[in-house]
Design a protein around this motif. Structure first.
Motif, mmCIF file in Angstrom:
data_model
loop_
_atom_site.group_PDB
_atom_site.id
_atom_site.type_symbol
_atom_site.label_atom_id
_atom_site.label_comp_id
_atom_site.label_asym_id
_atom_site.label_seq_id
_atom_site.Cartn_x
_atom_site.Cartn_y
_atom_site.Cartn_z
ATOM 1 N N SER A 68 0.826 -1.210 0.000
ATOM 2 C CA SER A 68 0.000 0.000 0.000
ATOM 3 C C SER A 68 0.857 1.254 0.000
ATOM 4 O O SER A 68 0.567 2.223 -0.720
ATOM 5 C CB SER A 68 -0.935 -0.003 1.216
ATOM 6 N N LEU A 69 1.929 1.254 0.790
ATOM 7 C CA LEU A 69 2.814 2.425 0.840
ATOM 8 C C LEU A 69 3.538 2.626 -0.484
ATOM 9 O O LEU A 69 3.665 3.760 -0.969
ATOM 10 C CB LEU A 69 3.817 2.276 1.982
ATOM 11 N N LEU A 70 4.040 1.536 -1.075
ATOM 12 C CA LEU A 70 4.725 1.650 -2.368
ATOM 13 C C LEU A 70 3.765 2.115 -3.456
ATOM 14 O O LEU A 70 4.133 2.928 -4.315
ATOM 15 C CB LEU A 70 5.343 0.307 -2.748
ATOM 16 N N LEU A 71 2.546 1.608 -3.441
ATOM 17 C CA LEU A 71 1.547 2.018 -4.420
ATOM 18 C C LEU A 71 1.241 3.505 -4.284
ATOM 19 O O LEU A 71 1.208 4.239 -5.280
ATOM 20 C CB LEU A 71 0.273 1.193 -4.236
ATOM 21 N N MET A 72 1.042 3.950 -3.068
ATOM 22 C CA MET A 72 0.724 5.357 -2.832
ATOM 23 C C MET A 72 1.873 6.269 -3.258
ATOM 24 O O MET A 72 1.666 7.284 -3.940
ATOM 25 C CB MET A 72 0.411 5.580 -1.354
ATOM 26 N N ALA A 73 3.101 5.909 -2.904
ATOM 27 C CA ALA A 73 4.259 6.728 -3.265
ATOM 28 C C ALA A 73 4.456 6.773 -4.775
ATOM 29 O O ALA A 73 4.723 7.835 -5.351
ATOM 30 C CB ALA A 73 5.517 6.191 -2.579
ATOM 31 N N GLY A 74 4.334 5.626 -5.437
ATOM 32 C CA GLY A 74 4.515 5.590 -6.883
ATOM 33 C C GLY A 74 3.472 6.397 -7.622
ATOM 34 O O GLY A 74 3.797 7.167 -8.542
ATOM 35 N N VAL A 75 2.213 6.241 -7.250
ATOM 36 C CA VAL A 75 1.139 6.971 -7.916
ATOM 37 C C VAL A 75 1.299 8.476 -7.707
ATOM 38 O O VAL A 75 1.132 9.278 -8.643
ATOM 39 C CB VAL A 75 -0.232 6.495 -7.409
ATOM 40 N N THR A 76 1.641 8.894 -6.492
ATOM 41 C CA THR A 76 1.804 10.320 -6.207
ATOM 42 C C THR A 76 2.941 10.916 -7.021
ATOM 43 O O THR A 76 2.797 11.985 -7.636
ATOM 44 C CB THR A 76 2.064 10.535 -4.709
#
Length: 536
Positions: A68-76
């Motif tokens: 979830s953290l990697l997904l959020m950072a990548g998308v942002t």
């Protein structure tokens, strides 16, 4: 000094000038937005401590948190890399047909991310459509579309417009004479952008980035299709398996992540923007020179991938699906009427609720104002399935007369999407020169009168942009609509969901195309607020 006085001074930062009426109204709105989530705490505290510790510190939970953290950072990160250049090109340069590109660049926002995920899996997955097209060229294998990379790609393509729209609105109201002054001091274009433009538009970039980040951690459909274990997918699995305790604990973890994101966004953005009333804004665009036509490749390629690929796959579904027709699956015009009516109601209600909170946060630099504004963002990050089940719990248990009614459905939409109006409205209010408001007060206007005659006309475009975002995201919201809609109340998204659920994809084509048309019309309405710019 009494304890009560100390608490009040801390929350108000020693400012006794906080208007009591506005303060109470903002507090009531913020509390209403957070209240439906109280069931998470009630559910979580009933879990035995040993059981809760075992669940929270398991390997599966660690994997869910990390993904979830990697997904959020990548998308942002990728949303900023796409949204800011597109906003600058369409707002400040002589890009050919820039009004057309400004609409096209915003259109991916209306495509449901789960439709995009289905389309990309069909196009680039194993035995996908692109394999047949590129196999004669010697390309036999694509990078793996499933997992984290594919999820980041798909969600970014349909969330970068958050950054694009907020940044573009800030650039359109930016005092361009500041750039001219910087150029007279021998600053190049890049240096002038870094030293002058970027500090001013940073709050808008931060507001859009926050929406993209919160959407990434709250999206359910795309990670499920892409087979990526994240909070939303695991919560849904646990609810279906009657694991209410684990689902509640995961939901609380997700809220913890949200609070950290809100704190980071608050640190990144400046507390106040450089004031301005557009008096120094000029209509002279920045010349791109020989890069004028090549620059169109950026909006064309991004919008092409985000829009053409889903449309192409949808048309293939229409052609290749079984020839037999099912009258029960037929698309009906009433579905459009239902979708538009509830989305419009949610947009108006969200705009009305956002104005007091945004005005209070923009004009009062106190922890209390920040707390109220931050509280409105919580509902956006909570998965729609969790919010819907929370309202089912309260509605069926305490307000049976409100359960499965349109007012409860609209309320759920407002809780989910209120930050989209709060962010754009706050940014617009920060751009209003306080001297104009003071002038209105010296002419005998009350606070409400000064807002109606001075502040509101100057911030109308930001409010309309935020309301349009609420309208569009409400149109494609799936979990809340499926669970809370009244019996027999069919919408565009329920039609798409039924078509996907039964693998009769031809019945999803018309609803998706209608969503795109409505998106284009909505963007035209927003652009109509931008006076002084060239037409389409």
């Amino acid at each position: 000094m009494s304890l009560t006085r100390r608490i009040r001074d801390f929350l108000t930062d020693g400012d006794d000038r906080l208007p009591p009426g506005l303060t109470l109204l903002s507090a009531a709105i913020a509390a209403t937005m957070v209240f439906p989530l109280a069931w998470l705490v009630i559910e979580a505290v009933t879990v035995e401590r040993a059981r809760a510790t075992e669940l929270l510190f398991s390997a599966a939970t660690a994997e869910v948190l990390g993904n979830s953290l990697l997904l959020m950072a990548g998308v942002t990160a990728f949303s900023v890399l796409l949204g800011v250049p597109l906003a600058y090109l369409t707002a400040r340069t002589d890009l050919p047909f820039r009004r057309f590109w400004s609409v096209v660049a915003a259109l991916p926002l209306v495509v449901p991310s789960y439709v995009g995920a289905f389309a990309f899996v069909s196009a680039f997955g194993p035995q996908g459509e692109f394999h047949d097209v590129l196999a004669p060229l010697g390309i036999e294998r694509f990078p793996e579309i499933y997992g984290l990379p594919g999820t980041v790609l798909v969600i970014t393509l349909y969330t970068y417009p958050y950054v694009y729209l907020t940044t573009r609105a800030a650039l359109l109201s930016f005092d361009t004479t500041l750039i001219e002054a910087a150029r007279t001091l021998n600053h190049g274009r890049l240096e002038a952008f870094r030293r002058v433009t970027l500090p001013v538009i940073r709050p808008a970039i931060a507001a859009g980035s926050l929406l993209a980040a919160l959407y990434a951690v709250s999206d359910f459909g795309t990670p499920s299709i892409m087979r990526l274990p994240v909070f939303t997918r695991q919560i849904y699995v646990e609810y279906n398996a009657f694991g209410r305790d684990y689902a509640a604990l995961l939901s609380l973890q997700l809220l913890g992540v949200v609070l950290v994101v809100l704190a980071l966004e608050w640190l990144v953005r400046s507390s106040r923007d450089a004031p301005g009333d557009d008096a120094g804004t000029t209509d002279r665009p920045v010349s791109l020179g020989r890069w004028r036509w090549p620059a169109t490749l950026l909006p064309a390629s991004v919008a092409g991938v985000a829009l053409v690929v889903p449309l192409w796959i949808l048309l293939l579904w229409l052609v290749r699906s079984e020839a037999g027709r099912r009258p029960s699956m037929a698309f009906e015009p009433i579905q459009v009427v239902n979708s538009v009516s509830v989305a419009a109601a949610a947009a108006v209600a969200a705009a009305l609720a956002a104005i007091p909170v945004a005005y209070f946060a923009a004009n009062h630099d106190s922890p209390l104002a920040t707390l109220f504004e931050r509280a409105t963002y919580v509902g956006f990050a909570v998965p729609g399935i969790v919010l819907a089940l929370a309202l089912v719990y309260f509605g069926s248990g305490y307000l049976p007369w409100l359960y499965q009614t349109l007012p409860l459905l609209v309320f759920a939409y407002v809780v989910r999407f209120l930050p989209q109006v709060v962010g754009s409205t706050r940014t617009a209010i920060l751009g209003v020169d306080p001297k104009l408001v003071e002038a209105g007060r010296t002419l005998g206007e009350s606070s409400m009168g000064a807002f109606r005659r001075v502040t509101f006309p100057l911030t109308r475009s930001g409010i309309v942009a935020g309301a349009a975002l609420v309208f569009l995201t409400t149109m494609k919201e799936l979990p809340v609509t499926l669970i809370l809609r009244p019996s027999g109340f069919e919408t565009i998204v329920t039609q798409i969901w039924r078509a996907q659920e039964t693998a009769l994809y031809q019945y999803a084509v018309v609803p998706t195309l209608i969503l795109l048309v409505i998106s284009g019309l909505s963007m035209v309405v927003i652009l109509a607020q931008e006076g002084g710019r060239e037409g389409l």
